[in-house]
Design an enzyme around this catalytic site. Structure first.
Site, PDB file in Angstrom:
ATOM      1  CE  LYS A  26      -2.491  -1.130   3.752  1.00 18.77           C
ATOM      2  NZ  LYS A  26      -2.136  -2.497   4.118  1.00 18.77           N
ATOM      3  NE  ARG A  31      -6.398  -1.425   8.661  1.00 23.82           N
ATOM      4  CZ  ARG A  31      -5.163  -1.857   8.574  1.00 23.82           C
ATOM      5  NH1 ARG A  31      -4.875  -3.112   8.757  1.00 23.82           N
ATOM      6  NH2 ARG A  31      -4.190  -1.028   8.315  1.00 23.82           N
ATOM      7  NE  ARG A  88       6.597  -3.682   7.213  1.00 25.45           N
ATOM      8  CZ  ARG A  88       5.292  -3.513   6.968  1.00 25.45           C
ATOM      9  NH1 ARG A  88       4.901  -3.023   5.814  1.00 25.45           N
ATOM     10  NH2 ARG A  88       4.393  -3.862   7.868  1.00 25.45           N
ATOM     11  NE  ARG A 137       3.971  -1.622  11.610  1.00 26.67           N
ATOM     12  CZ  ARG A 137       2.986  -1.691  10.718  1.00 26.67           C
ATOM     13  NH1 ARG A 137       3.087  -1.043   9.592  1.00 26.67           N
ATOM     14  NH2 ARG A 137       1.915  -2.401  10.961  1.00 26.67           N
ATOM     15  NE  ARG A 157       0.065  -6.241  11.203  1.00 30.78           N
ATOM     16  CZ  ARG A 157       1.302  -5.995  10.764  1.00 30.78           C
ATOM     17  NH1 ARG A 157       2.343  -6.586  11.334  1.00 30.78           N
ATOM     18  NH2 ARG A 157       1.507  -5.164   9.769  1.00 30.78           N
TER      19      ARG A 157
END
Ligand code: ADP
Length: 264
Positions: A82, A158, A193, A222, A233
């Protein structure tokens, strides 16, 4: 470059700094420029058709008089790219990028009550309650820059209740962009990441490693980018996807990810 959707929208030339939240994937290439251009070229025809129908309905005069800033929602699983698409789209259309996850992380960083509560849910890979998220996003959308330049809403809605709430406040998108990426790619992307806190640049330990040891030493992860949490998630994402997608199916532009994992 990629992302060449064309719409009859008012695109102001000089947008001052908006204090937008940092992009999640500023340097990644989740979708190759070529495949993105091709797909958007195809979608452009589709949207051109829709725009023509719309123009007919509204009448050419009314259309000219009522040019509105573009409003886009982008939807996809965690790490579906995204951020990359947001960068391309905001650059092209000069929109304000509003990322629900970034707004929440700002609350956490500021140590607010909302931030503390939000973190409990984010830690579990669950959706933060609507009573926090809906008002937070609504307030950001009401800011003068979003109203003037248009917006690209990332990570919201969401759930059906979030979509409905926003609609009731009068915020409806012109386009809903859906990113589809195979699940095994998503997990690997999330786990590797990392972010450089100095430049905001996103790296991947395997596919887009830092250029120097100095950068490598300062990379951060993160708190919810672990394998255990990304599985949760993803589960949350799948639980809600159908309801959200149904609501926007008439304005959906779908981008499929079918290139190799190392395109991050
Ligand atoms: N619209 C939202 N509603 C509720 N919770 C949200 C919303 N957006 C983000 N969150 C919370 O923030 C977390 C991180 O979101 P985000 O930064 O968009 O990353 P990702 O797309 O990888 O999940 C989500 O797992 C969820 O807990």
């Amino acid at each position: 470059m990629a992302c060449l959707l064309n719409f009859p929208v008012a695109v102001p030339q000089a947008k001052p700094s908006t204090g937008k939240p940092p992009n999640l994937f500023p340097n990644s290439r989740a979708f190759s420029s070529l495949s993105l251009s091709l797909r958007l070229g195809h979608q452009k025809n589709l949207l051109g058709h829709r725009n023509r129908s719309l123009r007919k309905q509204m009448g050419a005069t009314a259309m000219a008089e009522e040019r509105q800033p573009l409003k886009i929602m982008i939807y996809g699983a965690p790490a579906s790219g995204k951020g990359t698409q947001c960068e391309l789209i905001t650059n092209k259309y000069n929109l304000v990028h509003i990322a629900a996850g970034d707004l929440l992380r700002s609350e956490i960083a500021a140590g607010t009550d909302n931030g503390k509560l939000a973190k409990e849910f984010m830690d579990k890979g669950q959706l933060v309650p609507d009573k926090i998220v809906v008002m937070m996003v609504k307030e950001r959308l009401m800011q003068p820059d979003s109203q003037q330049y248009g917006w690209l809403l990332d990570g919201y809605p969401r759930s059906l209740s979030q979509a409905t709430a926003l609609k009731e406040f009068g915020f409806e998108p012109d386009i809903f962009i859906l990113l589809e990426v195979p699940e095994e790619i998503l997990v690997e992307r999330v786990v590797g990441r990392r972010m450089d806190p100095v430049t905001g640049r996103i790296y991947h330990l395997k596919y887009s490693p830092p250029e120097t040891e100095e950068i490598a030493a300062r990379l951060t992860q993160r708190f919810d980018d672990t394998k255990e949490k990304v599985v949760l998630r993803l589960h949350t994402h799948h639980q809600n996807a159908e309801a959200v997608l149904t609501l926007y199916k008439d304005i959906t532009v779908k981008l499929l990810k079918n290139v190799q994992v190392n395109s991050i």
